[in-house]
Write a protein that holds these residues in place. Structure first.
Motif, short mmCIF file in Angstrom:
data_model
loop_
_atom_site.label_atom_id
_atom_site.label_comp_id
_atom_site.label_asym_id
_atom_site.label_seq_id
_atom_site.Cartn_x
_atom_site.Cartn_y
_atom_site.Cartn_z
N LYS A 135 0.80 -1.22 0.00
CA LYS A 135 0.00 0.00 0.00
C LYS A 135 0.83 1.27 0.00
CE LYS A 135 -4.17 -1.89 2.01
NZ LYS A 135 -5.19 -1.76 3.04
N THR A 136 1.99 1.23 0.64
CA THR A 136 2.82 2.43 0.71
C THR A 136 4.23 2.14 0.24
OG1 THR A 136 3.58 2.02 2.97
CG2 THR A 136 1.53 3.28 2.72
N PHE A 137 4.91 3.19 -0.17
CA PHE A 137 6.31 3.06 -0.58
C PHE A 137 7.15 2.60 0.61
CE2 PHE A 137 10.60 4.66 -1.22
CZ PHE A 137 10.89 4.17 -2.48
N GLU A 138 6.83 3.13 1.78
CA GLU A 138 7.59 2.78 2.99
C GLU A 138 7.46 1.30 3.31
OE1 GLU A 138 5.53 5.45 2.73
OE2 GLU A 138 7.09 7.00 2.74
N GLU A 139 6.25 0.75 3.12
CA GLU A 139 6.03 -0.67 3.35
C GLU A 139 6.87 -1.51 2.37
OE1 GLU A 139 2.37 -3.91 3.47
OE2 GLU A 139 1.93 -1.82 3.00
N ALA A 140 6.88 -1.11 1.11
CA ALA A 140 7.67 -1.81 0.10
C ALA A 140 9.16 -1.71 0.41
CB ALA A 140 7.37 -1.25 -1.29
N GLU A 141 9.57 -0.55 0.88
CA GLU A 141 10.98 -0.34 1.25
C GLU A 141 11.39 -1.25 2.40
OE1 GLU A 141 13.23 3.91 0.74
OE2 GLU A 141 11.70 3.75 2.28
N LYS A 142 10.52 -1.37 3.39
CA LYS A 142 10.81 -2.23 4.54
C LYS A 142 10.92 -3.70 4.10
CE LYS A 142 9.04 -3.67 9.00
NZ LYS A 142 7.93 -3.70 9.91
N VAL A 143 10.01 -4.12 3.23
CA VAL A 143 10.05 -5.49 2.73
C VAL A 143 11.32 -5.71 1.92
CG1 VAL A 143 8.93 -7.09 1.13
CG2 VAL A 143 7.57 -5.84 2.80
N LEU A 144 11.69 -4.73 1.11
CA LEU A 144 12.93 -4.86 0.33
C LEU A 144 14.14 -4.99 1.24
CD1 LEU A 144 14.41 -5.01 -2.31
CD2 LEU A 144 14.33 -2.51 -2.44
N GLU A 145 14.16 -4.26 2.32
CA GLU A 145 15.26 -4.38 3.30
C GLU A 145 15.32 -5.79 3.87
OE1 GLU A 145 14.87 -1.35 6.29
OE2 GLU A 145 14.99 0.26 4.80
N GLU A 146 14.15 -6.38 4.15
CA GLU A 146 14.10 -7.75 4.65
C GLU A 146 14.63 -8.73 3.62
OE1 GLU A 146 10.09 -8.59 5.89
OE2 GLU A 146 10.08 -6.95 7.35
N ILE A 147 14.25 -8.53 2.36
CA ILE A 147 14.71 -9.41 1.28
C ILE A 147 16.23 -9.32 1.13
CG2 ILE A 147 14.69 -9.72 -1.23
CD1 ILE A 147 11.69 -8.81 -1.10
N VAL A 148 16.74 -8.10 1.13
CA VAL A 148 18.19 -7.90 0.99
C VAL A 148 18.93 -8.53 2.16
CG1 VAL A 148 20.03 -6.15 0.98
CG2 VAL A 148 18.01 -5.85 -0.47
N GLN A 149 18.42 -8.36 3.37
CA GLN A 149 19.06 -8.96 4.55
C GLN A 149 19.04 -10.48 4.46
OE1 GLN A 149 20.73 -7.23 6.91
NE2 GLN A 149 21.38 -9.19 7.69
N GLN A 150 17.93 -11.05 4.00
CA GLN A 150 17.83 -12.50 3.85
C GLN A 150 18.84 -13.01 2.82
OE1 GLN A 150 13.97 -13.75 2.52
NE2 GLN A 150 14.36 -15.90 2.97
N LYS A 151 18.94 -12.32 1.68
CA LYS A 151 19.91 -12.70 0.65
C LYS A 151 21.34 -12.57 1.16
CE LYS A 151 17.00 -13.51 -2.70
NZ LYS A 151 16.77 -14.85 -3.20
N PHE A 152 21.60 -11.52 1.95
CA PHE A 152 22.92 -11.32 2.53
C PHE A 152 23.29 -12.48 3.45
CE2 PHE A 152 25.50 -9.72 6.09
CZ PHE A 152 26.64 -9.36 5.40
N GLU A 153 22.34 -12.90 4.27
CA GLU A 153 22.60 -14.02 5.17
C GLU A 153 22.85 -15.31 4.41
OE1 GLU A 153 19.30 -14.01 7.90
OE2 GLU A 153 19.91 -12.09 8.75
N GLU A 154 22.16 -15.50 3.29
CA GLU A 154 22.37 -16.68 2.45
C GLU A 154 23.78 -16.67 1.85
OE1 GLU A 154 19.24 -16.73 -0.45
OE2 GLU A 154 17.68 -17.07 1.07
N VAL A 155 24.21 -15.49 1.41
CA VAL A 155 25.56 -15.36 0.82
C VAL A 155 26.62 -15.57 1.89
CG1 VAL A 155 27.15 -13.69 -0.21
CG2 VAL A 155 24.82 -13.84 -1.05
N SER A 156 26.36 -15.12 3.09
CA SER A 156 27.34 -15.19 4.17
C SER A 156 27.60 -16.62 4.66
CB SER A 156 26.90 -14.34 5.36
OG SER A 156 26.82 -12.99 4.96
N GLN A 157 26.66 -17.50 4.42
CA GLN A 157 26.81 -18.87 4.94
C GLN A 157 27.75 -19.70 4.14
OE1 GLN A 157 22.89 -20.48 5.36
NE2 GLN A 157 22.38 -19.11 7.01
#
Length: 81
Positions: A59-81
């Protein structure tokens, strides 16, 4: 030095995604009108919609931004392992 490397990795991952704005028509049966609504979506580098927690539109840009941060953090953790 490690923080700098991590920041570069996070930046590299986040560059593969973008948030886009969509304008849609939605029928509201309560008042028998069609209204224009704005939603935001995240696309990957291949322009595919990204789903997160069973959602593709936000619904909001801020909500999409927060979700994108979660996605990036998840991908970062996958790369780090």
């Amino acid at each position: 030095m490690e923080d700098l490397i991590n920041d570069l990795i996070l930046e590299s991952i986040s560059e593969k995604y973008e948030i886009g704005q969509l304008t849609c028509k939605e029928y509201d049966p309560n008042n028998n009108h069609t209204q224009i609504i704005v939603r935001y979506a995240i696309r990957d580098e291949d322009q595919n919609l990204v789903r997160h927690n069973n959602m593709s539109f936000f619904k909001t840009f801020e909500e999409a931004e927060k979700v994108l941060e979660e996605i990036v953090q998840q991908k970062f953790e996958e790369v780090s392992q």
